[in-house]
Design a protein around this motif. Sequence first.
Motif, PDB file in Angstrom:
ATOM      1  N   ILE A   1       7.878  -0.692  -6.529  1.00  0.00           N
ATOM      2  CA  ILE A   1       8.627   0.563  -6.440  1.00  0.00           C
ATOM      3  C   ILE A   1       8.271   1.485  -7.601  1.00  0.00           C
ATOM      4  N   ARG A   2       8.146   0.937  -8.782  1.00  0.00           N
ATOM      5  CA  ARG A   2       7.766   1.754  -9.944  1.00  0.00           C
ATOM      6  C   ARG A   2       6.421   2.430  -9.702  1.00  0.00           C
ATOM      7  N   LEU A   3       5.454   1.670  -9.211  1.00  0.00           N
ATOM      8  CA  LEU A   3       4.127   2.229  -8.926  1.00  0.00           C
ATOM      9  C   LEU A   3       4.197   3.260  -7.805  1.00  0.00           C
ATOM     10  N   ALA A   4       5.014   2.988  -6.789  1.00  0.00           N
ATOM     11  CA  ALA A   4       5.148   3.917  -5.663  1.00  0.00           C
ATOM     12  C   ALA A   4       5.766   5.243  -6.100  1.00  0.00           C
ATOM     13  N   LEU A   5       6.746   5.183  -6.969  1.00  0.00           N
ATOM     14  CA  LEU A   5       7.373   6.418  -7.462  1.00  0.00           C
ATOM     15  C   LEU A   5       6.365   7.269  -8.229  1.00  0.00           C
ATOM     16  N   LEU A   6       5.461   6.641  -8.948  1.00  0.00           N
ATOM     17  CA  LEU A   6       4.407   7.377  -9.650  1.00  0.00           C
ATOM     18  C   LEU A   6       3.490   8.107  -8.666  1.00  0.00           C
ATOM     19  N   GLU A   7       3.396   7.592  -7.446  1.00  0.00           N
ATOM     20  CA  GLU A   7       2.565   8.199  -6.395  1.00  0.00           C
ATOM     21  C   GLU A   7       3.343   9.218  -5.563  1.00  0.00           C
TER      22      GLU A   7
ATOM     23  N   ARG B   1       0.852  -1.183   0.000  1.00  0.00           N
ATOM     24  CA  ARG B   1       0.000   0.000   0.000  1.00  0.00           C
ATOM     25  C   ARG B   1       0.886   1.230   0.000  1.00  0.00           C
ATOM     26  N   ILE B   2       0.296   2.337  -0.393  1.00  0.00           N
ATOM     27  CA  ILE B   2       0.980   3.618  -0.336  1.00  0.00           C
ATOM     28  C   ILE B   2       0.525   4.268   0.959  1.00  0.00           C
ATOM     29  N   ALA B   3       1.444   4.395   1.904  1.00  0.00           N
ATOM     30  CA  ALA B   3       1.136   4.945   3.227  1.00  0.00           C
ATOM     31  C   ALA B   3       1.375   6.446   3.215  1.00  0.00           C
ATOM     32  N   GLN B   4       0.362   7.200   3.617  1.00  0.00           N
ATOM     33  CA  GLN B   4       0.469   8.651   3.635  1.00  0.00           C
ATOM     34  C   GLN B   4       0.566   9.147   5.068  1.00  0.00           C
ATOM     35  N   ASP B   5       1.630   9.867   5.359  1.00  0.00           N
ATOM     36  CA  ASP B   5       1.828  10.495   6.657  1.00  0.00           C
ATOM     37  C   ASP B   5       1.552  11.979   6.458  1.00  0.00           C
ATOM     38  N   ASP B   6       0.833  12.596   7.393  1.00  0.00           N
ATOM     39  CA  ASP B   6       0.480  14.013   7.248  1.00  0.00           C
ATOM     40  C   ASP B   6       1.692  14.923   7.129  1.00  0.00           C
ATOM     41  N   GLU B   7       2.807  14.526   7.710  1.00  0.00           N
ATOM     42  CA  GLU B   7       3.969  15.399   7.753  1.00  0.00           C
ATOM     43  C   GLU B   7       5.058  15.030   6.750  1.00  0.00           C
ATOM     44  N   ALA B   8       4.873  14.010   5.979  1.00  0.00           N
ATOM     45  CA  ALA B   8       5.928  13.577   5.060  1.00  0.00           C
ATOM     46  C   ALA B   8       5.308  13.141   3.741  1.00  0.00           C
ATOM     47  N   ARG B   9       6.182  12.913   2.773  1.00  0.00           N
ATOM     48  CA  ARG B   9       5.713  12.376   1.497  1.00  0.00           C
ATOM     49  C   ARG B   9       5.255  10.943   1.715  1.00  0.00           C
ATOM     50  N   PRO B  10       4.429  10.417   0.815  1.00  0.00           N
ATOM     51  CA  PRO B  10       3.971   9.040   0.977  1.00  0.00           C
ATOM     52  C   PRO B  10       5.125   8.051   0.872  1.00  0.00           C
ATOM     53  N   GLY B  11       4.901   6.866   1.420  1.00  0.00           N
ATOM     54  CA  GLY B  11       5.906   5.816   1.382  1.00  0.00           C
ATOM     55  C   GLY B  11       5.305   4.502   0.917  1.00  0.00           C
ATOM     56  N   LEU B  12       6.136   3.689   0.297  1.00  0.00           N
ATOM     57  CA  LEU B  12       5.726   2.351  -0.120  1.00  0.00           C
ATOM     58  C   LEU B  12       5.812   1.434   1.089  1.00  0.00           C
ATOM     59  N   GLU B  13       4.721   0.766   1.381  1.00  0.00           N
ATOM     60  CA  GLU B  13       4.654  -0.162   2.515  1.00  0.00           C
ATOM     61  C   GLU B  13       4.399  -1.561   1.966  1.00  0.00           C
ATOM     62  N   ILE B  14       5.374  -2.449   2.121  1.00  0.00           N
ATOM     63  CA  ILE B  14       5.228  -3.829   1.646  1.00  0.00           C
ATOM     64  C   ILE B  14       4.900  -4.712   2.838  1.00  0.00           C
ATOM     65  N   GLU B  15       3.767  -5.383   2.729  1.00  0.00           N
ATOM     66  CA  GLU B  15       3.292  -6.239   3.819  1.00  0.00           C
ATOM     67  C   GLU B  15       3.663  -7.705   3.622  1.00  0.00           C
ATOM     68  N   ARG B  16       3.677  -8.149   2.366  1.00  0.00           N
ATOM     69  CA  ARG B  16       3.916  -9.580   2.122  1.00  0.00           C
ATOM     70  C   ARG B  16       4.508  -9.783   0.742  1.00  0.00           C
ATOM     71  N   LEU B  17       5.511 -10.644   0.642  1.00  0.00           N
ATOM     72  CA  LEU B  17       6.114 -11.020  -0.633  1.00  0.00           C
ATOM     73  C   LEU B  17       6.319 -12.524  -0.628  1.00  0.00           C
ATOM     74  N   ILE B  18       5.814 -13.175  -1.666  1.00  0.00           N
ATOM     75  CA  ILE B  18       6.030 -14.606  -1.856  1.00  0.00           C
ATOM     76  C   ILE B  18       6.553 -14.782  -3.266  1.00  0.00           C
ATOM     77  N   ALA B  19       7.704 -15.422  -3.402  1.00  0.00           N
ATOM     78  CA  ALA B  19       8.292 -15.674  -4.715  1.00  0.00           C
ATOM     79  C   ALA B  19       8.607 -17.160  -4.823  1.00  0.00           C
ATOM     80  N   PHE B  20       8.224 -17.756  -5.953  1.00  0.00           N
ATOM     81  CA  PHE B  20       8.474 -19.172  -6.153  1.00  0.00           C
ATOM     82  C   PHE B  20       9.076 -19.416  -7.529  1.00  0.00           C
ATOM     83  N   ASP B  21      10.129 -20.196  -7.554  1.00  0.00           N
ATOM     84  CA  ASP B  21      10.724 -20.664  -8.799  1.00  0.00           C
ATOM     85  C   ASP B  21      11.629 -21.831  -8.434  1.00  0.00           C
ATOM     86  N   LEU B  22      11.686 -22.822  -9.274  1.00  0.00           N
ATOM     87  CA  LEU B  22      12.519 -23.990  -8.978  1.00  0.00           C
ATOM     88  C   LEU B  22      13.989 -23.642  -8.889  1.00  0.00           C
TER      89      LEU B  22
END
Length: 141
Positions: free
Chosen positions: A102-108, A66-87
């Motif tokens: 990150i690409r999407l967060a920079l756009l925000e 999610r994009i976390a918005q703090d009233d006193e700062a610019r928004p930040g990218l907040e990653i809650e969960r990452l699952i990656a699978f490959d043999l």
Amino acid sequence: MDRVRVTPLEPEAFDEALVLTRLAPGEQDAERWRIDLTETLARVAHGGVLIGRRPTGRVCGLLKYRIAQDDEARPGLEIERLIAFDLMRPREVADAMVAEAIRLALLEGCDTLHLVRPLVPEDAAATLVLAAGIGDLHSVF
């Protein structure tokens, strides 16, 4: 090199992505998974869930953010969960998933990265803070 295509998770792919969550501890049942994703997508104004696929269409990654918005700062990218699978190359999947978030967060207008994880005992938390590169230790001797 086999590429990873990362797109927003659509409701019709919820069950397909459930396979990835079963790789992690604390496996969820299918109904709870659908409810969690539906609630996440409904309440998140900016952010959501990304899914990674190989060119064959096979699901290989999932990232909840999610994009976390703090009233006193610019928004930040907040990653809650990452699952990656490959043999052979799960890191390639993880890199693609995080790069798209990150690409999407920079756009925000984001300028920080926040990682959401369970609170751990103090000694383990200090190790995590130092490993994240946001802490410095100084000594005279």
